[in-house]
Design an enzyme around this catalytic site. Sequence first.
Site: not given
Ligand code: KIV
Length: 286
Positions: A46, A114, A183
């Site tokens: 993000s 992640k 999410e």
């Molecule tokens: O990139 C990010 O901040 C995320 C969140 C939206 C879960 O993957």
Amino acid sequence: MRKKTIYDLYQMKERGEKAAWITAYDAPTAAYAEAAGMDMLLVGDSLGMCVCGLSGTVPVTMEQCLHHTRAVRTGAPNTFVIGDMPFLSYQVSVEEAVLNAGRFLKEAGADAIKLEGGKRVVRQIRAIADAGIVVFGHIGLTPQSSGQLGGFKAQGRTVEAARLVIEDALAVQEAGAHALLVEAVSPEVTAIIHRRLRIPVYGIGAGPHTDGQLLIVSDLLGVFEAFTPRFVKKYANLGEEMKRAFIAYRDEVKSGVFPGPEHVYPMLEGEVERLGALEQELDSQG
Ligand code: KIV
């Protein structure tokens, strides 16, 4: 404060203690978050939107993610940091997925990675976990595939859609992920996932039935204005505060109020007189 490990997160789940985490992209914010006792920090892709002003996460690169993860690690040396694998860093092949996941640990000091997706990334999850890396799955609204999802849309709002989200959750756990992030999924569906999974289940916009909550730091602080999802709670309005400060500074520069005498470095005692002599000398030289 000792840095948490995945085992601390398991114990928190067992005790029913919720984990609070936010995204972070830079060292000062990470340091404030660590001082506030945040359980984890996600260096999310993000950053494409929150830091670089892009309209989505697809263009974000490995180099950008590593750069920001390093900064967060430096600012928060005692906090569990999760690096976010950007688009096409893990989808193309299992080998590339493992190598790129490893870069977050080797080059940026992350504690875990992640990656987005359920059933379709189980081979990657298995291989990364087999390499000894802590893996967080991410299902529901997966921004990297927002094109296929028809935009940044909530998921699992019909029984048919809920079944797919639940299948994804089970697949991620079965593949060996250590934790799951859900999410923008209806709370009733998240509750089923939470009841059925052994691993910690965290939510962002997925309701209260989780082992903890994540928010995007820029939403929480009120410094992201492009759009605000329904699930966001703003805990501050730093955007307005920044604007107020910038206007005050601009006005004081233009009116000559800034800098004041307290903002300058006075010459040492007796040196002002000698400076006068220097100026005369310069004058005489033309
Ligand atoms: O990139 C990010 O901040 C995320 C969140 C939206 C879960 O993957």
